[in-house]
Design an enzyme around this catalytic site. Structure first.
Site, PDB file in Angstrom:
ATOM      1  N   SER A  22      34.580  56.372  41.173  1.00 42.81           N
ATOM      2  CA  SER A  22      34.812  56.969  42.488  1.00 42.81           C
ATOM      3  C   SER A  22      34.395  58.431  42.512  1.00 42.81           C
ATOM      4  CB  SER A  22      36.301  56.851  42.859  1.00 42.81           C
ATOM      5  OG  SER A  22      36.676  55.510  43.046  1.00 42.81           O
ATOM      6  N   ARG A  26      31.161  60.623  44.469  1.00 44.33           N
ATOM      7  CA  ARG A  26      31.441  61.769  45.335  1.00 44.33           C
ATOM      8  C   ARG A  26      30.786  63.047  44.827  1.00 44.33           C
ATOM      9  NH1 ARG A  26      34.845  57.766  45.913  1.00 44.33           N
ATOM     10  NH2 ARG A  26      36.150  57.516  47.782  1.00 44.33           N
ATOM     11  N   ARG A 122      29.647  41.784  53.170  1.00 46.99           N
ATOM     12  CA  ARG A 122      30.926  42.496  53.201  1.00 46.99           C
ATOM     13  C   ARG A 122      31.083  43.255  54.517  1.00 46.99           C
ATOM     14  NH1 ARG A 122      31.290  45.438  47.448  1.00 46.99           N
ATOM     15  NH2 ARG A 122      33.344  46.037  48.258  1.00 46.99           N
ATOM     16  N   SER A 167      42.765  52.138  53.200  1.00 48.14           N
ATOM     17  CA  SER A 167      41.388  52.058  52.710  1.00 48.14           C
ATOM     18  C   SER A 167      40.876  53.458  52.404  1.00 48.14           C
ATOM     19  CB  SER A 167      40.475  51.387  53.745  1.00 48.14           C
ATOM     20  OG  SER A 167      39.109  51.533  53.366  1.00 48.14           O
ATOM     21  N   ASP A 315      42.013  47.753  42.302  1.00 45.39           N
ATOM     22  CA  ASP A 315      40.893  47.315  41.465  1.00 45.39           C
ATOM     23  C   ASP A 315      41.349  46.687  40.154  1.00 45.39           C
ATOM     24  OD1 ASP A 315      38.914  48.054  43.247  1.00 45.39           O
ATOM     25  OD2 ASP A 315      38.680  50.059  42.401  1.00 45.39           O
ATOM     26  N   LYS A 342      35.828  41.907  48.379  1.00 42.25           N
ATOM     27  CA  LYS A 342      35.222  42.791  47.384  1.00 42.25           C
ATOM     28  C   LYS A 342      33.889  42.178  46.937  1.00 42.25           C
ATOM     29  CE  LYS A 342      38.432  46.021  46.978  1.00 42.25           C
ATOM     30  NZ  LYS A 342      38.159  47.467  47.144  1.00 42.25           N
ATOM     31  N   ARG A 346      38.111  38.190  44.995  1.00 35.97           N
ATOM     32  CA  ARG A 346      38.725  38.405  43.683  1.00 35.97           C
ATOM     33  C   ARG A 346      40.007  37.602  43.478  1.00 35.97           C
ATOM     34  NH1 ARG A 346      37.422  44.840  42.797  1.00 35.97           N
ATOM     35  NH2 ARG A 346      35.278  44.502  42.078  1.00 35.97           N
ATOM     36  N   ARG A 388      34.516  43.311  37.544  1.00 41.04           N
ATOM     37  CA  ARG A 388      35.939  43.310  37.182  1.00 41.04           C
ATOM     38  C   ARG A 388      36.422  41.909  36.788  1.00 41.04           C
ATOM     39  NH1 ARG A 388      36.840  48.525  37.800  1.00 41.04           N
ATOM     40  NH2 ARG A 388      36.063  49.584  39.677  1.00 41.04           N
TER      41      ARG A 388
END
Length: 429
Positions: A22, A26, A122, A167, A315, A342, A346, A388
């Site tokens: 993440s 950024r 998505r 979110s 996650d 996702k 998942r 994942r």
């Protein structure tokens, strides 16, 4: 690619996990909007973050690297961004697409952004809707809910927006768009989500304020490039943490892991399950809290994971389900319907692959119910193209009675290049 996991007695030693995904995204985004050089170490060179790098290069930003785990972004301010000559490609990265939409909405040029087959399925409407309210012209399939998405950006109006669901990606997209608005933008959350965007905006010089459950960003003065060391990703650390808990002779220390309180739900949930986990040497790096985490083999018990805890560990739910399979009693996970949209569904993928390995697990509309303890048997698993799910299956296989095979495991490179090597370097045979 196929990954083969054989049972292990435990994990021992010290390890470092890759930089936080993440934060790596950024860093590239804010470094590209800033004036001056941003130099980041421990950058995650995974496929998702590289998609963000490619998008900003296409917008005219000079980016050097990543060279190993170092990247340099030579920003010249947002006015230096230029219209891309081709469609921007976010690959498999929902973070890239959603946050880029916020930035593109404020640019005085036309853009089209798309992704791979998975990302094109998505939903993006939660982001495009409020950006349209701010004044951006956005077109796409199913009323701008599915990529490819076209954005005719320009001067935006600040809004006050209450998130319909928790979110961090939606919050971040609106805050980034707010940098280009004519008045402050306020976003209110139903429950707290990861706050990396707010922290990094402040670190780069943006005017950001939090009051209760609301975050406000003002049309900002010039952002300034800076040097940053990115903490280790707690979402990646989670796989080693659970692996150490469920194998019998483990004593593992994970160094320099980000312990942002909006991300440490995994530690709280495992503590409720009886995990022997300790956190030491707390400190700050680039405005983010960092610490070392020690994990030892533990007898786990079932628990309930729900409500405000979910955004703090969303996650990590696939690997938490692995821990639950080895725990005594029933574990109930609810309020996690977001996992169905996702990289894979998942909830369905976790249930299917852990069932294949012998777990007692069932799906609910918004979660999972797992009964343990079960000694998993090993077997052949499908990654569903989801990093994942692949790593959760690998962790489950470490404590299984026989070999576990994970098909299509190359997706692991999205967030943890070198995962198998790192795991093997710590294992006790």
């Amino acid at each position: 690619m196929t990954l083969k996991i054989t049972p292990a007695r435990g994990l021992r030693g010290e390890a470092w996990v890759p930089g936080d995904k993440s934060i790596s995204h950024r860093v590239v985004m804010l470094g590209s909007l800033a004036r001056g050089e941003t130099a980041a170490t421990n950058f995650l060179p995974g496929e998702d973050c590289l998609a963000t790098v490619r998008c900003f290069r296409a917008l005219g930003v000079e980016i050097e690297g990543p060279d190993g785990d170092t990247i340099r972004i030579r920003g010249r301010g947002p006015e230096a961004l230029t219209e891309a000559p081709d469609v921007l490609d976010a690959g498999n990265s929902g973070t890239t697409m959603r946050l880029m939409l916020g930035i593109l909405a404020g640019q005085p040029f036309f853009s089209v952004i798309t992704g791979d087959a998975s990302l094109r399925r998505r939903p993006m409407g939660r982001v495009t809707g409020p950006l349209q309210e701010m004044g951006a012209t956005i077109l796409g399939r199913r009323n701008a809910n599915l990529a490819p998405i076209a954005v005719a950006g320009g001067r935006l109006s600040g809004i006050r927006y209450r998130l319909p669901v928790a979110s961090a990606q939606l919050k971040s997209a609106l805050l980034l768009a707010g940098l280009f608005a004519d008045s402050p933008t306020e976003v209110t959350e139903p429950v707290a989500t990861r706050d990396h965007t707010e922290r990094m905006l402040a670190a780069f010089g943006a005017l950001v304020a939090r009051r209760g459950s609301s975050v406000t960003v003002a049309p900002s003065p010039e952002l300034c490039g800076r040097e940053i060391r990115i903490p280790g990703d707690i979402s990646s650390a989670a796989f080693f943490i659970v692996a150490a808990l469920i194998t019998p002779e483990s004593d593992l220390v994970l160094k320099d892991v980000g312990v942002n309180p909006t991300r440490t739900g995994i530690l709280d949930a495992l503590a409720n399950m009886g995990a022997r986990i300790s956190v030491s040497r707390p400190r700050e790096s680039g405005g983010e809290p960092v610490a070392d985490i020690r994990v030892r083999s533990s007898a786990l018990r079932g628990t309930v994971i729900e409500g405000a805890l979910i955004p703090r560990l969303v996650d990590e739910i696939p690997v938490l389900a692995v821990a639950a399979a080895y725990a005594d009693g029933e574990t109930v996970i609810r309020d996690a319907a977001e996992l169905r949209v996702k990289e894979s569904d998942r909830l369905a993928a976790t249930r299917k692959e852990l069932s294949t390995l012998g777990a007692d697990i069932r799906e609910t509309p918004d979660g999972l119910v797992i009964r343990g303890p079960r000694r998993l048997t090993g077997g052949s698993c499908n990654s569903h193209g989801d990093h994942r799910i692949a790593m959760a299956a690998a962790v489950a296989g470490l404590a299984a009675s026989d070999v576990t095979i994970i098909r299509d495991s190359n997706c692991i490179d999205v967030s943890f290049p070198g995962f198998a090597h790192a795991l093997n370097s710590l294992r006790l045979e």
